[in-house]
Design a protein around this motif. Structure first.
Motif, PDB file in Angstrom:
ATOM      1  N   THR A 116       0.873  -1.235   0.158  1.00  0.00           N
ATOM      2  CA  THR A 116       0.015  -0.088  -0.083  1.00  0.00           C
ATOM      3  C   THR A 116       0.828   1.281  -0.068  1.00  0.00           C
ATOM      4  OG1 THR A 116      -1.857   1.059   1.177  1.00  0.00           O
ATOM      5  CG2 THR A 116      -0.168   0.216   2.378  1.00  0.00           C
ATOM      6  N   SER A 117       0.457   2.250  -0.577  1.00  0.00           N
ATOM      7  CA  SER A 117       1.115   3.641  -0.548  1.00  0.00           C
ATOM      8  C   SER A 117       0.520   4.323   0.477  1.00  0.00           C
ATOM      9  CB  SER A 117       0.795   4.246  -1.841  1.00  0.00           C
ATOM     10  OG  SER A 117       1.320   3.452  -2.994  1.00  0.00           O
ATOM     11  N   PHE A 150       2.842  -1.848  -8.522  1.00  0.00           N
ATOM     12  CA  PHE A 150       3.204  -0.289  -8.392  1.00  0.00           C
ATOM     13  C   PHE A 150       4.155  -0.008  -9.447  1.00  0.00           C
ATOM     14  CE2 PHE A 150       2.095  -2.206  -4.300  1.00  0.00           C
ATOM     15  CZ  PHE A 150       1.436  -0.876  -3.639  1.00  0.00           C
ATOM     16  N   LYS A 173       4.793   3.485 -10.620  1.00  0.00           N
ATOM     17  CA  LYS A 173       4.308   4.340  -9.672  1.00  0.00           C
ATOM     18  C   LYS A 173       5.266   4.519  -8.517  1.00  0.00           C
ATOM     19  CE  LYS A 173      -0.359   2.103 -10.280  1.00  0.00           C
ATOM     20  NZ  LYS A 173      -1.423   1.402  -9.601  1.00  0.00           N
ATOM     21  N   ASP A 174       4.906   5.543  -7.420  1.00  0.00           N
ATOM     22  CA  ASP A 174       6.061   5.443  -6.418  1.00  0.00           C
ATOM     23  C   ASP A 174       6.064   4.018  -5.732  1.00  0.00           C
ATOM     24  OD1 ASP A 174       6.499   8.018  -6.849  1.00  0.00           O
ATOM     25  OD2 ASP A 174       4.759   8.656  -5.598  1.00  0.00           O
ATOM     26  N   PRO A 202       5.697   0.989  -2.941  1.00  0.00           N
ATOM     27  CA  PRO A 202       4.754   0.802  -1.771  1.00  0.00           C
ATOM     28  C   PRO A 202       5.747   1.359  -0.403  1.00  0.00           C
ATOM     29  CG  PRO A 202       5.635  -1.252  -2.291  1.00  0.00           C
ATOM     30  CD  PRO A 202       6.065  -0.215  -3.124  1.00  0.00           C
ATOM     31  N   ARG A 203       4.677   2.010   0.452  1.00  0.00           N
ATOM     32  CA  ARG A 203       5.162   2.358   1.908  1.00  0.00           C
ATOM     33  C   ARG A 203       5.353   1.099   2.509  1.00  0.00           C
ATOM     34  NH1 ARG A 203       2.956   8.293   2.965  1.00  0.00           N
ATOM     35  NH2 ARG A 203       3.624   9.354   0.921  1.00  0.00           N
TER      36      ARG A 203
END
Length: 270
Positions: free
Chosen positions: A127-128, A206, A209-210, A212-213
């Protein structure tokens, strides 16, 4: 060998069976394998006969007869010693990896001492969201190349190839993440979006995209959807039920000490 062929046709673990079959080919006499080669002039069989000097075989001598008697005797001995092995095979209380005679000529061997009746899977999700405990956090799944994950994906058939990571993920589902620290190591590499780790999976949610955190592991029980059932009508190959968390959400910074304690290279985002 016929058992190995059945396993090759019916499953994805066939690399074990190929490793058993290929060396056994050397045990066959040339005559037994002659039918595999064309009898045409200039073919392999014809060239071999020319190298041997003549296409005609001399009548068998005394040594051949002695060898045949010895072979038959050994065959009968092995058949006799195999009786308790066959009885064990048909028993509801099979004993695996055991010898039934002091000579240890025959025994029960299995790559798996027992087979599970349920299929459990570890699903990695990222998840981001800054807060992994936020109910509004959107968790996206990493799909592997062969193991069950996406409910709409048809089971793959890769025989005789072998996806080692998918295989290890299956075994990890039988145990805990504490017993399989490598899965946390993998989570760190996915958090960093390392290309080498990403090459081992089929779909990275992802990509482009950025990173995932957070990444977490979820534990599910999978089973096939019933033909003609509601799930199959939706195009689903699998039905799954959540068992619970497999490992809690982890982030890259929080894994630093975990990596350092094990002398693992710390993943760095590109």
């Amino acid at each position: 060998m016929h058992v190995c062929v059945l396993l090759i046709i019916s499953g994805n673990l066939s690399f074990l069976n190929w490793l058993t079959i290929v060396p056994s080919i050397a045990c066959f006499d040339d005559r037994s394998l002659a039918f595999l080669f064309s009898p045409r002039r200039g073919g392999v069989k014809d060239r071999v006969l020319q190298l041997q000097g003549s296409g005609e075989q001399p009548p068998p001598g005394l040594g051949c007869h002695i060898r045949r008697v010895v072979n038959i005797s050994f065959g009968l001995l092995i058949a006799y010693l195999s009786v308790p092995v066959v009885i064990n095979l048909l028993s509801s209380r099979q004993v695996m990896n055991t010898s039934f005679n002091p000579l240890r000529i025959v025994n029960t061997y299995g790559a798996f001492g027992s087979i599970t009746k349920e299929r459990t899977e570890v699903i990695l999700q990222g998840t981001s969201s800054p807060d992994p405990n936020d109910p509004a956090a959107v968790w996206q799944e990493f799909d592997f190349k062969c193991k069950p994950g996406d409910l709409w994906r048809r089971p793959c058939f890769i025989s005789p190839y072998h996806y080692r990571l998918d295989w290890l993920m299956w075994f990890a589902a039988f145990q805990t993440y504490e017993q399989n620290e490598w899965i946390i190591h993998l989570a760190g590499k996915l958090l960093a979006q390392e290309e080498e780790a990403l090459s081992l999976i089929a779909m990275n949610p992802f990509a482009g995209k950025d990173p995932p955190r957070w990444i977490r592991g979820e534990h599910f029980k999978y089973k096939f959807s019933k033909p003609g059932g509601a799930h199959a009508a939706e195009g689903k190959w699998w039905i799954r039920k959540r068992i619970g968390p497999y490992f809690p959400p982890v982030n890259l910074q929080g894994l630093r000490k975990f990596y350092e304690d094990r002398n693992w290279p710390y993943p760095v985002r590109d």
